[in-house]
Design an enzyme around this catalytic site. Structure first.
Site, short mmCIF file in Angstrom:
data_model
loop_
_atom_site.label_atom_id
_atom_site.label_comp_id
_atom_site.label_asym_id
_atom_site.label_seq_id
_atom_site.Cartn_x
_atom_site.Cartn_y
_atom_site.Cartn_z
CG HIS A 116 -2.52 91.63 -0.66
ND1 HIS A 116 -1.95 92.50 0.24
CD2 HIS A 116 -3.58 91.07 -0.01
CE1 HIS A 116 -2.64 92.46 1.38
NE2 HIS A 116 -3.63 91.60 1.25
CD GLU A 117 -6.35 88.89 -1.15
OE1 GLU A 117 -6.20 88.15 -0.16
OE2 GLU A 117 -6.82 90.03 -1.05
CG HIS A 120 -3.30 86.88 2.89
ND1 HIS A 120 -2.84 87.45 4.05
CD2 HIS A 120 -4.03 87.84 2.26
CE1 HIS A 120 -3.28 88.71 4.12
NE2 HIS A 120 -3.99 88.97 3.04
CG ASP A 126 -4.27 91.72 5.34
OD1 ASP A 126 -3.85 91.86 4.18
OD2 ASP A 126 -5.33 91.13 5.63
ZN LIG Z 1 -4.86 90.83 2.71
#
Ligand SMILES: [Zn+2]
Length: 180
Positions: A116-117, A120, A126
């Site tokens: 997930h990170e 980014h 998000d």
């Molecule tokens: Zn996030």
């Protein structure tokens, strides 16, 4: 200058300009070649196994992207305790990432958090929509959600961004993985 000479000079000039024009424009059939996958280097001073697995997941999901460990890393993953798992994006293919051990202690999947990170750093914001099939829904999908894969929509978005090559502006925010 006689009129005849003038006509000859003008004729030669037109011929020369036509040749230059042809050279500048080139053959009409030349289609742009597909851009090669863009390499992004990453490092991991913590959660090393998860980082390698997450990189593999992203590479298999996004044809235009090739995450490689080492080099002059622009995606840098660190372990921390407290403050939440989070990313500080610095452009497309660039982010400083902190993985909070408290999120893992609370039951969240470390692999999903790392993937997930990294998302980014690849230009995704998000969504926090609570849907587990979205990697970018983060902690909003609950601790039972172990999915570390971007869905087709997320993967396509990253693929589009990386098809744009260098200079694409895709700096997103990277709020904490699990809010509240
Ligand atoms: Zn996030």
């Amino acid at each position: 200058m006689t009129k005849k000479v003038l006509r000859l000079v003008l004729g030669a000039l037109v011929t020369a300009l036509t040749l230059v024009g042809t050279a500048l424009v080139g053959p009409a059939s030349a289609a742009p070649a597909p851009a090669p996958a863009r390499t992004v280097y990453y490092s991991a001073s913590g959660y090393s196994a998860e980082a390698d697995q997450a990189a593999q997941i992203w590479n298999s999901s996004v044809p235009n992207l090739r995450l490689v460990r080492g080099g002059s890393a622009t995606i840098r993953i660190h372990a921390t305790t407290g403050g939440g798992s989070r990313a500080y994006p610095c452009g497309l293919g660039c982010a400083t990432i902190y993985i909070d051990s408290r999120d893992i202690a609370a039951g969240h999947s470390s692999l999903r958090i790392v993937a997930h990170e990294i998302g980014h750093g690849l230009g995704l914001p998000d969504t926090y929509n609570g849907i587990c099939s979205y990697l970018m829904s983060g902690g909003s999908a609950g601790t039972s959600c172990r999915n570390p894969y971007p869905n087709a929509q997320e993967a396509n978005r990253v693929n589009q961004l990386f098809a744009g090559g260098f200079g694409v502006s895709a700096v997103t925010s990277g709020g904490v993985y699990a809010r509240g």
